[in-house]
Motif scaffolding. Structure first.
Motif, PDB file in Angstrom:
ATOM      1  N   LEU A 119       0.764  -1.379  -0.163  1.00  0.00           N
ATOM      2  CA  LEU A 119       0.028   0.174  -0.015  1.00  0.00           C
ATOM      3  C   LEU A 119       0.842   1.264  -0.162  1.00  0.00           C
ATOM      4  O   LEU A 119       0.531   2.060  -0.748  1.00  0.00           O
ATOM      5  CB  LEU A 119      -0.851   0.059   1.324  1.00  0.00           C
ATOM      6  CG  LEU A 119      -1.794   1.116   1.366  1.00  0.00           C
ATOM      7  CD1 LEU A 119      -2.667   1.352   0.331  1.00  0.00           C
ATOM      8  CD2 LEU A 119      -2.840   0.993   2.513  1.00  0.00           C
ATOM      9  N   SER A 120       1.942   1.076   0.673  1.00  0.00           N
ATOM     10  CA  SER A 120       2.757   2.354   0.744  1.00  0.00           C
ATOM     11  C   SER A 120       3.500   2.781  -0.429  1.00  0.00           C
ATOM     12  O   SER A 120       3.587   3.862  -0.876  1.00  0.00           O
ATOM     13  CB  SER A 120       3.979   2.218   1.760  1.00  0.00           C
ATOM     14  OG  SER A 120       4.856   3.107   1.967  1.00  0.00           O
ATOM     15  N   GLY A 121       3.869   1.716  -1.278  1.00  0.00           N
ATOM     16  CA  GLY A 121       4.301   1.790  -2.574  1.00  0.00           C
ATOM     17  C   GLY A 121       3.479   2.252  -3.502  1.00  0.00           C
ATOM     18  O   GLY A 121       3.759   2.835  -4.624  1.00  0.00           O
ATOM     19  N   GLN A 122       2.073   2.437  -3.280  1.00  0.00           N
ATOM     20  CA  GLN A 122       1.256   3.118  -4.127  1.00  0.00           C
ATOM     21  C   GLN A 122       1.026   4.590  -4.094  1.00  0.00           C
ATOM     22  O   GLN A 122       0.621   5.309  -4.774  1.00  0.00           O
ATOM     23  CB  GLN A 122      -0.272   2.778  -3.927  1.00  0.00           C
ATOM     24  CG  GLN A 122      -0.431   1.267  -4.414  1.00  0.00           C
ATOM     25  CD  GLN A 122      -1.902   0.431  -3.970  1.00  0.00           C
ATOM     26  OE1 GLN A 122      -2.785   1.330  -3.743  1.00  0.00           O
ATOM     27  NE2 GLN A 122      -1.825  -0.688  -4.167  1.00  0.00           N
ATOM     28  N   PHE A 123       1.943   5.260  -2.897  1.00  0.00           N
ATOM     29  CA  PHE A 123       1.920   6.653  -2.835  1.00  0.00           C
ATOM     30  C   PHE A 123       2.637   7.528  -3.634  1.00  0.00           C
ATOM     31  O   PHE A 123       2.022   8.639  -4.010  1.00  0.00           O
ATOM     32  CB  PHE A 123       2.455   6.742  -1.589  1.00  0.00           C
ATOM     33  CG  PHE A 123       1.386   6.939  -0.172  1.00  0.00           C
ATOM     34  CD1 PHE A 123       0.746   7.753   0.151  1.00  0.00           C
ATOM     35  CD2 PHE A 123       0.964   5.498   0.303  1.00  0.00           C
ATOM     36  CE1 PHE A 123      -0.351   7.774   1.308  1.00  0.00           C
ATOM     37  CE2 PHE A 123      -0.099   5.366   1.341  1.00  0.00           C
ATOM     38  CZ  PHE A 123      -0.610   6.612   1.884  1.00  0.00           C
TER      39      PHE A 123
ATOM     40  N   SER B 118       4.585   7.574   5.727  1.00  0.00           N
ATOM     41  CA  SER B 118       5.670   7.473   6.528  1.00  0.00           C
ATOM     42  C   SER B 118       5.235   6.690   7.697  1.00  0.00           C
ATOM     43  O   SER B 118       5.588   5.753   8.119  1.00  0.00           O
ATOM     44  CB  SER B 118       6.133   9.043   7.073  1.00  0.00           C
ATOM     45  OG  SER B 118       7.036   8.780   8.384  1.00  0.00           O
ATOM     46  N   HIS B 119       3.586   6.943   8.119  1.00  0.00           N
ATOM     47  CA  HIS B 119       3.252   5.866   9.138  1.00  0.00           C
ATOM     48  C   HIS B 119       2.852   4.710   8.630  1.00  0.00           C
ATOM     49  O   HIS B 119       3.312   3.850   9.267  1.00  0.00           O
ATOM     50  CB  HIS B 119       1.612   6.640   9.309  1.00  0.00           C
ATOM     51  CG  HIS B 119       1.934   8.007  10.409  1.00  0.00           C
ATOM     52  ND1 HIS B 119       2.570   7.986  11.325  1.00  0.00           N
ATOM     53  CD2 HIS B 119       1.471   9.364  10.044  1.00  0.00           C
ATOM     54  CE1 HIS B 119       2.555   9.311  11.937  1.00  0.00           C
ATOM     55  NE2 HIS B 119       1.683  10.064  11.187  1.00  0.00           N
ATOM     56  N   LEU B 120       2.661   4.443   7.518  1.00  0.00           N
ATOM     57  CA  LEU B 120       2.553   2.980   6.982  1.00  0.00           C
ATOM     58  C   LEU B 120       3.804   2.095   6.833  1.00  0.00           C
ATOM     59  O   LEU B 120       3.840   1.327   7.356  1.00  0.00           O
ATOM     60  CB  LEU B 120       1.877   3.058   5.605  1.00  0.00           C
ATOM     61  CG  LEU B 120       0.485   3.289   5.414  1.00  0.00           C
ATOM     62  CD1 LEU B 120       0.110   3.402   4.005  1.00  0.00           C
ATOM     63  CD2 LEU B 120      -0.490   2.552   6.076  1.00  0.00           C
ATOM     64  N   ASP B 121       4.983   3.062   6.490  1.00  0.00           N
ATOM     65  CA  ASP B 121       6.210   2.384   6.581  1.00  0.00           C
ATOM     66  C   ASP B 121       6.728   1.976   7.915  1.00  0.00           C
ATOM     67  O   ASP B 121       7.237   0.871   8.295  1.00  0.00           O
ATOM     68  CB  ASP B 121       7.170   3.379   5.993  1.00  0.00           C
ATOM     69  CG  ASP B 121       7.225   3.336   4.407  1.00  0.00           C
ATOM     70  OD1 ASP B 121       6.408   2.570   3.777  1.00  0.00           O
ATOM     71  OD2 ASP B 121       7.509   4.346   3.658  1.00  0.00           O
ATOM     72  N   ALA B 122       6.236   2.828   8.677  1.00  0.00           N
ATOM     73  CA  ALA B 122       6.704   2.484  10.362  1.00  0.00           C
ATOM     74  C   ALA B 122       5.807   1.505  10.786  1.00  0.00           C
ATOM     75  O   ALA B 122       6.297   0.673  11.806  1.00  0.00           O
ATOM     76  CB  ALA B 122       6.493   4.030  11.072  1.00  0.00           C
TER      77      ALA B 122
ATOM     78  N   ASP C  81       1.521  17.026   1.542  1.00  0.00           N
ATOM     79  CA  ASP C  81       1.987  16.988   2.410  1.00  0.00           C
ATOM     80  C   ASP C  81       1.537  15.852   3.355  1.00  0.00           C
ATOM     81  O   ASP C  81       2.288  14.921   4.074  1.00  0.00           O
ATOM     82  CB  ASP C  81       1.943  18.272   3.487  1.00  0.00           C
ATOM     83  CG  ASP C  81       2.916  19.129   2.863  1.00  0.00           C
ATOM     84  OD1 ASP C  81       3.676  19.001   1.899  1.00  0.00           O
ATOM     85  OD2 ASP C  81       2.727  20.474   3.256  1.00  0.00           O
ATOM     86  N   GLU C  82       0.180  15.534   3.124  1.00  0.00           N
ATOM     87  CA  GLU C  82      -0.304  14.639   3.997  1.00  0.00           C
ATOM     88  C   GLU C  82      -0.258  13.267   3.711  1.00  0.00           C
ATOM     89  O   GLU C  82      -0.069  12.221   4.375  1.00  0.00           O
ATOM     90  CB  GLU C  82      -2.015  14.806   4.331  1.00  0.00           C
ATOM     91  CG  GLU C  82      -2.227  15.983   5.056  1.00  0.00           C
ATOM     92  CD  GLU C  82      -1.639  15.708   6.359  1.00  0.00           C
ATOM     93  OE1 GLU C  82      -1.847  14.882   7.111  1.00  0.00           O
ATOM     94  OE2 GLU C  82      -1.085  17.010   7.127  1.00  0.00           O
ATOM     95  N   LEU C  83      -0.175  13.027   2.282  1.00  0.00           N
ATOM     96  CA  LEU C  83       0.366  11.865   1.565  1.00  0.00           C
ATOM     97  C   LEU C  83       1.743  11.308   1.974  1.00  0.00           C
ATOM     98  O   LEU C  83       1.693  10.110   2.302  1.00  0.00           O
ATOM     99  CB  LEU C  83       0.240  11.948  -0.020  1.00  0.00           C
ATOM    100  CG  LEU C  83      -1.108  11.827  -0.543  1.00  0.00           C
ATOM    101  CD1 LEU C  83      -0.892  12.169  -1.989  1.00  0.00           C
ATOM    102  CD2 LEU C  83      -1.901  10.486  -0.358  1.00  0.00           C
ATOM    103  N   ALA C  84       2.601  12.307   2.098  1.00  0.00           N
ATOM    104  CA  ALA C  84       3.919  11.913   2.707  1.00  0.00           C
ATOM    105  C   ALA C  84       3.751  11.475   4.115  1.00  0.00           C
ATOM    106  O   ALA C  84       4.469  10.413   4.397  1.00  0.00           O
ATOM    107  CB  ALA C  84       4.700  13.183   2.433  1.00  0.00           C
TER     108      ALA C  84
END
Length: 101
Positions: free
Chosen positions: A21-25, A70-74, A63-66
């Motif tokens: 999912l993070s990879g779709q950002f 970051s939260h998904l990666d964490a 900014d919110e997508l970033a």
């Protein structure tokens, strides 16, 4: 009382799904960047307020997508760490925790 059990491969699978999912950002950022960009040619000078507002919205969305990525990666990192911890936890410690709680 029921026994507490963690299936660590499922934690790893959840981490993989979150990483996917993070990879779709990047695609989401590209879409937002493209579709929330209004130039003078699109609006003319009379609609500069729309350009300013859209620019602020674009910046906020990007900014919110970033932050979300970051939260998904964490979260994925923490799930992998939890899975590793459960894998390396000794059976005696598991039994002790089960008896205590």
């Amino acid at each position: 009382m029921s026994e507490f059990y963690v299936n660590d491969p499922q934690l790893v699978d959840a981490a993989k799904q979150i990483t996917a999912l993070s990879g779709q950002f990047p695609a989401a950022r590209s879409y937002a960047s493209t579709h929330l960009d209004i130039g003078l040619g699109d609006t003319g000078l009379l609609l500069s307020t729309i350009m300013l507002t859209t620019g602020k919205a674009r910046t906020a969305v990007l900014d919110e997508l970033a932050v979300a990525r970051s939260h998904l990666d964490a979260a994925a990192t923490e799930l992998r760490a939890a899975a590793a911890t459960y894998r390396t936890t000794d059976d005696a410690v598991d039994a002790s925790l089960d008896a205590t709680y």
